[in-house]
Each structure stands twice: as structure tokens, then as C-alpha cells.
Scaffold this active site. Sequence first.
Site, PDB file in Angstrom:
ATOM      1  N   GLY A 132     -43.465  22.616   2.883  1.00  0.00           N
ATOM      2  CA  GLY A 132     -44.366  23.665   2.381  1.00  0.00           C
ATOM      3  C   GLY A 132     -45.834  23.312   2.475  1.00  0.00           C
ATOM      4  O   GLY A 132     -46.680  24.072   1.983  1.00  0.00           O
ATOM      5  N   GLU A 248     -57.157   8.692  13.489  1.00  0.00           N
ATOM      6  CA  GLU A 248     -55.989   9.327  14.122  1.00  0.00           C
ATOM      7  C   GLU A 248     -56.441  10.397  15.119  1.00  0.00           C
ATOM      8  O   GLU A 248     -55.892  10.529  16.210  1.00  0.00           O
ATOM      9  CB  GLU A 248     -55.115   9.947  13.017  1.00  0.00           C
ATOM     10  CG  GLU A 248     -53.846  10.579  13.526  1.00  0.00           C
ATOM     11  CD  GLU A 248     -52.902  10.975  12.381  1.00  0.00           C
ATOM     12  OE1 GLU A 248     -53.175  10.622  11.225  1.00  0.00           O
ATOM     13  OE2 GLU A 248     -51.903  11.656  12.676  1.00  0.00           O
ATOM     14  N   ARG A 274     -46.827  18.507  49.622  1.00  0.00           N
ATOM     15  CA  ARG A 274     -46.002  19.721  49.713  1.00  0.00           C
ATOM     16  C   ARG A 274     -46.652  20.725  50.672  1.00  0.00           C
ATOM     17  O   ARG A 274     -47.862  20.948  50.621  1.00  0.00           O
ATOM     18  CB  ARG A 274     -45.886  20.349  48.314  1.00  0.00           C
ATOM     19  CG  ARG A 274     -45.248  21.706  48.289  1.00  0.00           C
ATOM     20  CD  ARG A 274     -43.794  21.625  47.974  1.00  0.00           C
ATOM     21  NE  ARG A 274     -43.218  22.960  47.853  1.00  0.00           N
ATOM     22  CZ  ARG A 274     -41.935  23.194  48.010  1.00  0.00           C
ATOM     23  NH1 ARG A 274     -41.088  22.216  48.289  1.00  0.00           N
ATOM     24  NH2 ARG A 274     -41.473  24.414  47.879  1.00  0.00           N
ATOM     25  N   ASN A 372     -56.039  22.557  15.446  1.00  0.00           N
ATOM     26  CA  ASN A 372     -57.405  22.702  15.960  1.00  0.00           C
ATOM     27  C   ASN A 372     -58.228  23.728  15.175  1.00  0.00           C
ATOM     28  O   ASN A 372     -59.453  23.646  15.142  1.00  0.00           O
ATOM     29  CB  ASN A 372     -57.371  23.028  17.458  1.00  0.00           C
ATOM     30  CG  ASN A 372     -57.010  21.783  18.266  1.00  0.00           C
ATOM     31  OD1 ASN A 372     -56.764  20.719  17.688  1.00  0.00           O
ATOM     32  ND2 ASN A 372     -56.970  21.908  19.577  1.00  0.00           N
TER      33      ASN A 372
END
Length: 383
Positions: A132, A248, A274, A372
Site C-alpha cells: 500500500g 541509489e 542485416r 520519474n
Amino acid sequence: MTSGNYQSPWMNEEVRTLRKSVREFIQEQFVPQQARWRQQRRPDAEAWMSAGATGLLLPDVPEAYGGGGGTFAHEAVVLEELARAGVQFGAIIQSIVAHYILAYGSEEQKRKWLPRMARGELVGAIAMSEPGAGSDLQSIKASAHRDGDHYVVNGSKTFITNAWYASLICLAVKTDAKVAGAKGISLVIVETKDLAGYQVGSSLDKVGMHAQDTCELFFNEVRIPASNLLGPAEGKGFFQMMEQLPYERLAVGVSAVAMAEEAVAVTTKYAQERTAFGKALFDFQNTRFKLAECKTEAHIGRVFLDNCIERFIAGRLDEITTAMAKYWLTDCQCRIVDECVQLHGGYGYMAEYPIARMWTDSRVQRICAGPNEIMKELVACSL
Ligand SMILES: Cc1cc2nc3c(=O)[nH]c(=O)nc-3n(C[C@H](O)[C@H](O)[C@H](O)COP(=O)(O)OP(=O)(O)OC[C@H]3O[C@@H](n4cnc5c(N)ncnc54)[C@H](O)[C@@H]3O)c2cc1C
């Protein structure tokens, strides 16, 4: 893959040497295991001790506590090498937990836990989010009430990285239920070995980051020593998290730029190899222009990130700039990776292709360590 002869200003010979040994270790020990780790939804338990023995854990923690004695530059190269190799291994969570202990632990706590974390004997997890309460950390419900020399912990946490092996959890709890919001929150360290009432849920079924163990944690009348409180007094936990989250968030930015650079590199190679309509994909102007845009954006991200890293090392990186970096670099990462999937065509959607895994792995970067939108709120507060 940086641009031209650009060199990160924080790079030096010592950090370069660490990068080399970390890269070799990751390529030899971790990369060959990735398919199996993804399938089992977690790394092998032994990976922690071997990472510790190689110096991958706690590179920016003082040697006195068993760490590498480096700076955030050392941490950054470990994160970059993991991101480039497409390896999900929660070394950053280990460092985050260590930095909480370093910043707020007593000398006894530091000596007790940090050297064992550096060796990989203890695996760290940081448990803030609850079913929550994620962005809104002030509303957490997990509680710890004092009972003599112990705290009795009740509640649950979700989305916890490294949870499966976690033996040392930095846990956010309400120590004062009567105080609403930030002031009633504390951080306590939980040693999980043989701990009655503690339970780890099965690995959550994520859309990406499959090799990283992310689980729920349950605490039912769990008793932990009162001396495991982080900091001199109760009620400091929210402010400690606000102080440490920039570390962090900067780390998230490091992995974002590294992955974006890698996406451009693998896509350039793919487009050169490719063919369609009788020529290499790379010979279509659209492909070259898209790759040029991606490379430019990745380079802008790199320069901004490097500036943040330098300021962080000098102790001058503020919370607002870190929020800018976390939001912009992860948005940029997702834009670039998505464009690179497009340039791969159908193969970009096949899980065996690195770009497809980058696509599913990168998406969470805009959500974790604070979504963000919260970063933009922080930036907006400074306007
Ligand atoms: C793979 C993974 C690993 C994770 N690892 C950890 C971990 O190790 N430890 C840990 O504690 N947590 C961890 N998390 C949890 C993560 O930090 C939370 O998911 C994140 O903080 C968002 O919380 P929430 O999921 O509850 O979203 P909510 O809080 O429900 O928010 C949902 C969305 O609402 C919007 N929103 C919310 N608040 C605002 C606002 N004020 N203004 C504007 N928009 C807003 C945003 O778009 C946000 O993404 C992890 C999550 C994932 C997916």
C-alpha cells in the site's frame, strides 16, 4: 561505447584496472549462467561469495570495513560492466545497504556487518516499499514496537530486490504509530538467519529483469535486538532514506547510460550485418539518422552523468540535480532502447536477442528508486 575519444573525467588508472578485472570476471563467471539465472529467477547463491572475492562488492566502502576503499567511480564501473553484459546481479543493493550502515551505523554495527557484506557472506536488501505504499513512503504500515531489549516487527514488504538470499535487511518501519508521517519512521537492520516469524514469498513474476530475485517479505511477531536500530534515536528513518536515495538514483543513472550506449553499439552492428532490399539496413538513411540521434542522446546523457559523478565524489551533488539525472537518464535510456528494437525488426522482439531483453529490463528504471514523476516533483520544488 562513448563518443570519439571522450573520456569520463573521473576515470583513472586504478579505476581502469578494476574495470578490466570486473569485466573479465563477469564474462567468465556470470555471462555463461545468464539463461539459467533467468529461468530460475535468481542468481546462484555461490555468485555472492565469488563476487566478493573478486572485489565486485562494496568497491566504494573504506578498506577498514572490508570494502574496496574506492570512490563512486569504482562503484560506477562495476554497475556499467554489469549493465553492458546484460547481467542482473544486485551488487548495487549490497552497496546501498552498506552505505546506510556506513552513514548511520555505530562503529560496532559497521565492524559487525560491512566486512561480511564485502565478502558476500551476507546479502543485503533494502525494504521500504509495501503493497500500500511505494512512492508515498510516509504511509508505510510495517511496525516495530519496543519490548525490553527487542523490537517486535510486524507487516509486509513487496518488490524487494535480492530478497531470496537476503540475510541482512535494512527495513523501514513505523516505530511510533502515534506519530503520523515521516517522524514515526525508523530504519532497523534485520539479520534473517533462523529468524522466527520471517518469511520470503516466491519470486514475483516480472516482465523483465528475470535473473534478479524480487520477492515479498513477511514479518510476523519477528523479534530483533533493539541495538539493530540505525542511528542514535528512533524516528530518523524517513530523513535517512531521503539522504541516501540520491546514491541509489545516481546508480540507476549509471546503469541507464551504460545500457543506452550498449543498445546503440549492438544495434549499429546488427544494422551493418542485416540486409533488406539488397543492402545493409545501415545503408538506409533512416537507420543511420535514428542511430545518430540515439548516439547523440546517449552522449548527452554520458556527459551529464559524468558531471553528476564528479560532483558526487566531491560531495557536491545535490538532491535536485540527482532527481534530474534519474528522470532524464532513464527516460533517455527507454527512448533509445525502444528505437533500437524498431531498427532490429521482428528479431528485436525475440527474447534471445540482447536488445529485446534490454527493452523489458529497462522499463522499470523509470519506476524504481522513486518514479520519474516524483523526480519531477522534486525538481519542480526548486523552481
Ligand atoms: C523490479 C523492481 C524492483 C524493486 N526493488 C525494490 C527494493 O529493492 N526495495 C524497495 O523498497 N522497493 C523496490 N521496488 C519498489 C519501487 O521502488 C516502487 O515500485 C516505486 O517506488 C513506486 O511505488 P509503487 O509501485 O507503489 O507505485 P505507486 O506509489 O502506486 O505509484 C504509481 C504511479 O503513480 C504515479 N505517482 C505516484 N505518486 C505521484 C505523485 N506524487 N505525483 C505524480 N505522480 C505520482 C507515478 O506515475 C507512479 O509510477 C522495486 C520495484 C520493482 C518493480
